[in-house]
Scaffold this motif. Structure first.
Motif, mmCIF file in Angstrom:
data_model
loop_
_atom_site.group_PDB
_atom_site.id
_atom_site.type_symbol
_atom_site.label_atom_id
_atom_site.label_comp_id
_atom_site.label_asym_id
_atom_site.label_seq_id
_atom_site.Cartn_x
_atom_site.Cartn_y
_atom_site.Cartn_z
ATOM 1 N N ILE A 3 101.739 43.121 -3.220
ATOM 2 C CA ILE A 3 102.287 41.591 -3.915
ATOM 3 C C ILE A 3 102.957 41.176 -2.496
ATOM 4 C CG2 ILE A 3 103.676 40.344 -5.352
ATOM 5 C CD1 ILE A 3 102.545 42.419 -7.575
ATOM 6 N N ALA A 4 102.658 39.730 -2.218
ATOM 7 C CA ALA A 4 103.509 39.206 -1.075
ATOM 8 C C ALA A 4 103.657 37.778 -1.467
ATOM 9 C CB ALA A 4 102.501 39.409 0.022
ATOM 10 N N ARG A 5 104.395 37.092 -0.524
ATOM 11 C CA ARG A 5 104.588 35.685 -0.446
ATOM 12 C C ARG A 5 104.428 35.380 0.759
ATOM 13 N NH1 ARG A 5 109.490 34.589 -0.894
ATOM 14 N NH2 ARG A 5 109.606 32.279 -2.018
ATOM 15 N N TRP A 6 103.869 34.116 1.064
ATOM 16 C CA TRP A 6 103.473 33.592 2.341
ATOM 17 C C TRP A 6 103.328 32.125 2.437
ATOM 18 C CZ3 TRP A 6 99.959 35.741 -1.087
ATOM 19 C CH2 TRP A 6 98.905 34.952 -1.136
ATOM 20 N N ASN A 7 103.428 31.835 3.896
ATOM 21 C CA ASN A 7 102.989 30.515 4.324
ATOM 22 C C ASN A 7 102.131 30.476 4.966
ATOM 23 O OD1 ASN A 7 106.475 30.034 4.920
ATOM 24 N ND2 ASN A 7 105.394 29.324 3.166
ATOM 25 N N ARG A 8 100.952 29.645 5.081
ATOM 26 C CA ARG A 8 99.947 29.488 5.952
ATOM 27 C C ARG A 8 100.436 28.755 7.204
ATOM 28 N NH1 ARG A 8 96.622 27.015 1.113
ATOM 29 N NH2 ARG A 8 95.576 28.934 0.279
ATOM 30 N N HIS A 9 99.908 29.209 8.338
ATOM 31 C CA HIS A 9 100.597 28.595 9.589
ATOM 32 C C HIS A 9 100.540 27.113 9.502
ATOM 33 C CE1 HIS A 9 99.708 32.776 11.977
ATOM 34 N NE2 HIS A 9 100.669 32.782 11.194
ATOM 35 N N VAL A 14 104.692 27.360 -0.089
ATOM 36 C CA VAL A 14 104.767 28.926 -0.422
ATOM 37 C C VAL A 14 103.423 29.425 -1.218
ATOM 38 C CG1 VAL A 14 106.103 30.810 -1.454
ATOM 39 C CG2 VAL A 14 107.397 28.889 -0.378
ATOM 40 N N HIS A 15 103.227 30.511 -0.913
ATOM 41 C CA HIS A 15 101.799 30.995 -1.584
ATOM 42 C C HIS A 15 102.365 32.580 -2.173
ATOM 43 C CE1 HIS A 15 98.966 27.809 -0.644
ATOM 44 N NE2 HIS A 15 99.781 27.793 0.504
ATOM 45 N N GLU A 16 101.942 32.852 -3.127
ATOM 46 C CA GLU A 16 102.325 34.136 -3.858
ATOM 47 C C GLU A 16 100.939 34.775 -4.533
ATOM 48 O OE1 GLU A 16 106.015 34.011 -5.866
ATOM 49 O OE2 GLU A 16 106.647 32.067 -5.044
ATOM 50 N N GLY A 17 101.134 35.969 -4.092
ATOM 51 C CA GLY A 17 99.737 36.815 -4.765
ATOM 52 C C GLY A 17 99.522 38.112 -4.330
ATOM 53 N N PHE A 18 98.425 38.818 -4.424
ATOM 54 C CA PHE A 18 98.073 40.126 -4.196
ATOM 55 C C PHE A 18 97.336 39.959 -2.614
ATOM 56 C CE2 PHE A 18 97.149 39.839 -8.749
ATOM 57 C CZ PHE A 18 98.011 40.943 -9.031
ATOM 58 N N VAL A 19 97.911 41.428 -2.005
ATOM 59 C CA VAL A 19 97.192 41.874 -0.708
ATOM 60 C C VAL A 19 96.013 42.772 -1.027
ATOM 61 C CG1 VAL A 19 97.915 42.492 1.511
ATOM 62 C CG2 VAL A 19 99.474 41.379 0.318
ATOM 63 N N ILE A 20 95.003 42.321 -0.692
ATOM 64 C CA ILE A 20 93.686 43.292 -0.874
ATOM 65 C C ILE A 20 93.048 43.384 0.558
ATOM 66 C CG2 ILE A 20 91.654 43.542 -1.975
ATOM 67 C CD1 ILE A 20 92.652 41.892 -4.344
ATOM 68 N N ASP A 21 93.177 44.682 1.197
ATOM 69 C CA ASP A 21 92.598 44.864 2.313
ATOM 70 C C ASP A 21 93.340 44.173 3.462
ATOM 71 O OD1 ASP A 21 90.768 46.782 1.539
ATOM 72 O OD2 ASP A 21 89.367 45.325 1.074
ATOM 73 N N VAL A 60 86.211 33.484 -5.523
ATOM 74 C CA VAL A 60 87.519 33.166 -4.914
ATOM 75 C C VAL A 60 87.592 31.712 -4.409
ATOM 76 C CG1 VAL A 60 89.370 33.861 -3.868
ATOM 77 C CG2 VAL A 60 88.115 35.631 -4.726
ATOM 78 N N THR A 61 88.699 31.066 -4.735
ATOM 79 C CA THR A 61 88.812 29.927 -4.301
ATOM 80 C C THR A 61 89.348 29.610 -2.715
ATOM 81 O OG1 THR A 61 90.962 29.634 -5.141
ATOM 82 C CG2 THR A 61 89.190 28.699 -6.566
ATOM 83 N N ARG A 62 90.323 30.452 -2.501
ATOM 84 C CA ARG A 62 90.686 30.852 -1.221
ATOM 85 C C ARG A 62 91.498 31.957 -0.979
ATOM 86 N NH1 ARG A 62 93.428 26.319 2.798
ATOM 87 N NH2 ARG A 62 93.672 27.595 4.581
ATOM 88 N N ALA A 63 91.142 32.747 0.082
ATOM 89 C CA ALA A 63 91.913 34.086 0.355
ATOM 90 C C ALA A 63 92.187 33.876 1.813
ATOM 91 C CB ALA A 63 91.188 35.338 0.084
ATOM 92 N N ASP A 64 93.407 34.098 2.227
ATOM 93 C CA ASP A 64 93.859 34.029 3.584
ATOM 94 C C ASP A 64 93.989 35.219 4.151
ATOM 95 O OD1 ASP A 64 94.515 31.004 3.338
ATOM 96 O OD2 ASP A 64 96.263 31.470 2.185
ATOM 97 N N ALA A 65 93.596 35.108 5.430
ATOM 98 C CA ALA A 65 93.636 36.449 6.324
ATOM 99 C C ALA A 65 95.145 36.755 6.656
ATOM 100 C CB ALA A 65 92.883 36.370 7.588
ATOM 101 N N LEU A 66 95.646 38.019 6.858
ATOM 102 C CA LEU A 66 96.962 38.109 7.221
ATOM 103 C C LEU A 66 97.290 37.760 8.448
ATOM 104 C CD1 LEU A 66 97.215 41.836 5.990
ATOM 105 C CD2 LEU A 66 98.964 40.225 5.431
ATOM 106 N N SER A 67 96.132 37.394 9.412
ATOM 107 C CA SER A 67 96.497 37.127 10.730
ATOM 108 C C SER A 67 96.787 35.462 10.893
ATOM 109 C CB SER A 67 95.233 37.328 11.722
ATOM 110 O OG SER A 67 94.097 36.673 11.124
ATOM 111 N N VAL A 68 96.659 34.594 9.569
ATOM 112 C CA VAL A 68 96.872 33.368 9.655
ATOM 113 C C VAL A 68 97.914 32.715 8.961
ATOM 114 C CG1 VAL A 68 94.267 32.782 10.501
ATOM 115 C CG2 VAL A 68 95.002 32.998 8.069
#
Length: 338
Positions: A3-9, A14-21, A60-68
């Motif tokens: 489980i993580a929290r993040w900003n898109r570059h 703030v977005h909050e959710g699951f990390v899958i792969d 899924v409406t939108r899933a962000d890559a860890l790299s971005v």
């Protein structure tokens, strides 16, 4: 589950959710990490199943890559208790304080902790500004994150009940200005300004059920932690070398008190070089951290946090205490009553 929290570059949202792969999936219905922690681990599993189903169906409406994205601290702590649960760490650091390496008898009686500042928590990847210190140090730790349990107030728990309140674990660095800490501890209270300028949590929360395979017969987690400075390994240890397993630390925190969802409990610094203070106490000539130094702390099964030591930030001067005459006349102008 992670489980993580993040900003898109380029965004501060703030977005909050699951990390899958290697992708981040926001929680359904706009839920936050705080809400998920309060609802507890079984509810989080149900939520995760919903997200996985949507992911597999392509809806899924939108899933962000860890790299971005830029990862944020995975929890906004309700409080932070930091224990000192490794005997080897206590012995080493005591030598750096007063030249005598020892573990006082009181350490064995109960797990000791202090409260630190939830308002200066940093994320992995951040530069950490430091006070005007020349004994800058890090502390490599594992931290438990508390979740909700139905029909439990979180008070006066035994170890078995406390284990149910551990939602998951994250990596922690309890940054420490040892010269400031040493001065203030002589007043027999603290630590305070030697610690509360910064603490790192991250990169995410790994739920407790993911780590049951690491548990030994006594409930200790046989997770290996490592600390590196500028790429050089300075310390590593097993979490099973703690004096108490994590559920017992949680139980002690709840004694005549209360734990609540969002509380963070640090294990304390692991031994065998989990901080520089321990190495100094053992006579090792290791330089203190300086601005620009990179610190990496990792735990198998969880992940890694990376920070660069930031610039020194001088604080405004504060005057010394004013001497006061000690007399029986505590109220000016009042004479003895006879």
């Amino acid at each position: 589950m992670r489980i993580a929290r993040w900003n898109r570059h380029g965004s501060t949202e703030v977005h909050e959710g699951f990390v899958i792969d290697d992708r981040l999936h926001p929680f359904p219905d706009g839920r936050t990490v705080a809400q998920v922690l309060t609802e507890g681990l079984p509810s989080a599993h149900e939520l995760y199943a919903r997200v996985q189903k949507s992911n597999e169906s392509g809806s899924v409406t939108r899933a962000d890559a860890l790299s971005v994205v830029t990862l944020l601290p995975p929890v906004v702590p309700a409080s932070i208790r930091d224990f000192v649960a490794f005997e080897e760490h206590v012995e080493g650091v005591s030598g750096s304080v007063d030249g005598k390496s020892e573990v006082v008898p009181e350490w064995y009686e109960a797990p000791t902790f202090y409260f630190t500042n939830p308002h200066t928590v940093r994320a992995t990847g951040e530069a950490v500004p430091i006070p005007d210190t020349h004994r800058m140090d890090m502390e490599a730790e594992l931290a438990a994150v508390i979740g909700g349990v139905p029909d439990s107030s979180g008070e006066n728990l035994n170890a078995e009940a406390a284990a149910q309140h551990i939602f998951g674990y994250t990596v922690m660095n309890d940054w420490s200005a040892r010269d400031l800490q040493s001065r203030e501890m002589k007043v027999r209270l603290g630590p305070c300004k030697g610690k509360d300028f910064g603490l790192t949590l991250g990169p995410w929360i790994v739920t407790a059920d993911e780590l049951t395979g690491f548990e030994d017969d006594e409930g200790f987690l046989e997770l290996r932690g490592k600390a590196r400075i500028n790429g050089t390994l300075v310390g590593e240890d097993l979490m099973s070398n703690m004096g108490w397993p994590m559920p017992e630390l949680v139980a002690y925190a709840s004694r005549n008190s209360r734990i609540v969802p969002g509380d963070v409990l640090g294990s304390g610094t692991f031994g065998n070089g989990g901080c520089l203070g321990e190495l100094w106490g053992l006579g090792r000539e290791v330089p203190a951290l300086e601005p620009g130094d990179e610190v990496r702390i990792s735990f198998e099964g969880i992940g890694e946090i990376v920070n660069v030591v930031g610039d020194r930030v001088p604080a405004p001067e504060l005057p010394r205490a004013r001497p006061r005459p000690r007399s029986r006349q505590r109220r000016a102008g009042k004479s003895d009553e006879r």
